[in-house]
Design a protein around this motif. Sequence first.
Motif, mmCIF file in Angstrom:
data_model
loop_
_atom_site.group_PDB
_atom_site.id
_atom_site.type_symbol
_atom_site.label_atom_id
_atom_site.label_comp_id
_atom_site.label_asym_id
_atom_site.label_seq_id
_atom_site.Cartn_x
_atom_site.Cartn_y
_atom_site.Cartn_z
ATOM 1 N N ARG A 182 50.463 41.797 32.744
ATOM 2 C CA ARG A 182 50.961 40.435 32.563
ATOM 3 C C ARG A 182 49.868 39.386 32.715
ATOM 4 N NH1 ARG A 182 56.215 38.191 35.710
ATOM 5 N NH2 ARG A 182 57.109 39.872 34.468
ATOM 6 N N HIS A 183 48.947 39.574 33.670
ATOM 7 C CA HIS A 183 48.024 38.503 34.022
ATOM 8 C C HIS A 183 46.553 38.791 33.732
ATOM 9 C CE1 HIS A 183 51.312 36.523 36.172
ATOM 10 N NE2 HIS A 183 51.570 37.674 36.774
ATOM 11 N N VAL A 184 46.197 40.033 33.528
ATOM 12 C CA VAL A 184 44.779 40.397 33.508
ATOM 13 C C VAL A 184 44.317 40.962 32.171
ATOM 14 C CG1 VAL A 184 43.003 41.805 34.644
ATOM 15 C CG2 VAL A 184 44.879 40.846 35.995
ATOM 16 N N ALA A 185 45.154 41.718 31.494
ATOM 17 C CA ALA A 185 44.759 42.381 30.245
ATOM 18 C C ALA A 185 44.213 41.358 29.248
ATOM 19 C CB ALA A 185 45.950 43.131 29.653
ATOM 20 N N ARG A 186 43.111 41.705 28.618
ATOM 21 C CA ARG A 186 42.457 40.826 27.651
ATOM 22 C C ARG A 186 41.951 41.663 26.480
ATOM 23 N NH1 ARG A 186 44.330 37.790 30.775
ATOM 24 N NH2 ARG A 186 43.491 35.891 31.677
ATOM 25 N N PRO A 187 41.923 41.098 25.287
ATOM 26 C CA PRO A 187 41.399 41.862 24.148
ATOM 27 C C PRO A 187 39.883 41.952 24.129
ATOM 28 C CG PRO A 187 42.076 39.674 23.445
ATOM 29 C CD PRO A 187 42.489 39.811 24.884
ATOM 30 N N GLU A 188 39.201 40.999 24.792
ATOM 31 C CA GLU A 188 37.749 40.975 24.702
ATOM 32 C C GLU A 188 37.115 41.831 25.804
ATOM 33 O OE1 GLU A 188 38.598 37.926 27.816
ATOM 34 O OE2 GLU A 188 39.512 38.501 25.912
ATOM 35 N N GLU A 211 38.769 40.859 40.055
ATOM 36 C CA GLU A 211 38.793 39.511 40.620
ATOM 37 C C GLU A 211 40.091 38.793 40.262
ATOM 38 O OE1 GLU A 211 35.990 35.506 40.824
ATOM 39 O OE2 GLU A 211 35.516 37.125 39.423
ATOM 40 N N ARG A 212 40.574 39.002 39.038
ATOM 41 C CA ARG A 212 41.840 38.389 38.621
ATOM 42 C C ARG A 212 43.050 39.106 39.211
ATOM 43 N NH1 ARG A 212 41.747 35.257 33.801
ATOM 44 N NH2 ARG A 212 39.651 34.947 32.972
ATOM 45 N N LEU A 213 42.939 40.420 39.359
ATOM 46 C CA LEU A 213 44.083 41.233 39.769
ATOM 47 C C LEU A 213 44.330 41.214 41.272
ATOM 48 C CD1 LEU A 213 46.257 43.334 38.913
ATOM 49 C CD2 LEU A 213 44.487 45.109 39.182
ATOM 50 N N ILE A 253 37.177 47.386 29.558
ATOM 51 C CA ILE A 253 38.264 47.491 30.548
ATOM 52 C C ILE A 253 39.395 46.540 30.153
ATOM 53 C CG2 ILE A 253 38.797 47.622 32.998
ATOM 54 C CD1 ILE A 253 36.427 49.362 32.276
ATOM 55 N N ASN A 254 39.996 46.799 28.993
ATOM 56 C CA ASN A 254 40.973 45.865 28.430
ATOM 57 C C ASN A 254 42.376 46.034 28.966
ATOM 58 O OD1 ASN A 254 39.061 44.698 26.701
ATOM 59 N ND2 ASN A 254 39.272 46.412 25.287
ATOM 60 N N ASP A 255 42.709 47.236 29.443
ATOM 61 C CA ASP A 255 44.070 47.484 29.904
ATOM 62 C C ASP A 255 44.047 48.237 31.223
ATOM 63 O OD1 ASP A 255 43.521 50.181 29.256
ATOM 64 O OD2 ASP A 255 44.401 49.971 27.268
ATOM 65 N N PHE A 256 45.233 48.407 31.788
ATOM 66 C CA PHE A 256 45.323 49.003 33.116
ATOM 67 C C PHE A 256 44.814 50.434 33.127
ATOM 68 C CE2 PHE A 256 47.716 51.214 36.503
ATOM 69 C CZ PHE A 256 47.261 50.480 37.588
ATOM 70 N N LEU A 262 30.637 45.242 35.121
ATOM 71 C CA LEU A 262 30.862 43.797 35.196
ATOM 72 C C LEU A 262 32.281 43.427 34.784
ATOM 73 C CD1 LEU A 262 27.489 42.593 33.649
ATOM 74 C CD2 LEU A 262 28.124 42.597 36.059
ATOM 75 N N TRP A 263 32.761 44.040 33.690
ATOM 76 C CA TRP A 263 34.107 43.728 33.228
ATOM 77 C C TRP A 263 35.155 44.233 34.216
ATOM 78 C CZ3 TRP A 263 35.466 40.205 29.969
ATOM 79 C CH2 TRP A 263 34.579 39.810 28.961
ATOM 80 N N ALA A 264 34.937 45.413 34.788
ATOM 81 C CA ALA A 264 35.887 45.916 35.784
ATOM 82 C C ALA A 264 35.938 44.988 36.997
ATOM 83 C CB ALA A 264 35.510 47.330 36.208
ATOM 84 N N GLY A 265 34.775 44.481 37.401
ATOM 85 C CA GLY A 265 34.740 43.510 38.493
ATOM 86 C C GLY A 265 35.489 42.237 38.147
#
Length: 199
Positions: free
Chosen positions: A158-164, A78-80, A167-170, A71-74
């Motif tokens: 820049r636009h997608v990475a999130r701490p929560e 979606e943002r990327l 799948i937090n980083d590239f 779900l998080w990867a999706g």
Amino acid sequence: MGVSIEVLIVDWAHIEAAPPDERADLLEEAAFGQDAWPNADEGWTWPTRPAADWYASYEFSRTLGSYKPHLWAGERWERLRDFANPQLRGMLDRFTSVLFWHGLEYMEDIDAEQVPERSSPWPVNTLMWSSPIEAAELKLLWECVSPQLEVLREPFDRHVARPEGWINDFDSFVTFLEGWNEVVTAAHARGWGIVGLRC
């Protein structure tokens, strides 16, 4: 409590050869039966019984069997995807459509006719599945996609990475895709399909 998934590669012909009312039991025994949990490690688990040589299970890296990373990867994709060129975006849409729950339903710019509704080929509670033909197509897509992934690192950071969430980083996003490719590659090498059963 979240949804968990058991990912199997399976000999499609073996399942299809069974009576229709026994196919779900075959898959559920493969996923949850006596050979299902010999270890908790990520990667492959191959059954030890000779009669069970028609399937294997795969554990995605650092997911503990949870469906949440899917779900998080999706969500990340979606943002990327807006930052990917159209050709790469289209290939990654297709490569990931089975991997993420509900396929491409959330992507408004995808023609619904290109994404037919997917019901499980057998009466079993699946979260995802791919026939042998689809596994072969996915393998070809990955061969085109993987050399281009690095161009998405900067927009992801820049636009997608999130701490929560997961799948937090590239790198974790790519690792997840590489795990899916490992499943696809193993299925394709044997002429098998892929089934993800809800746990």
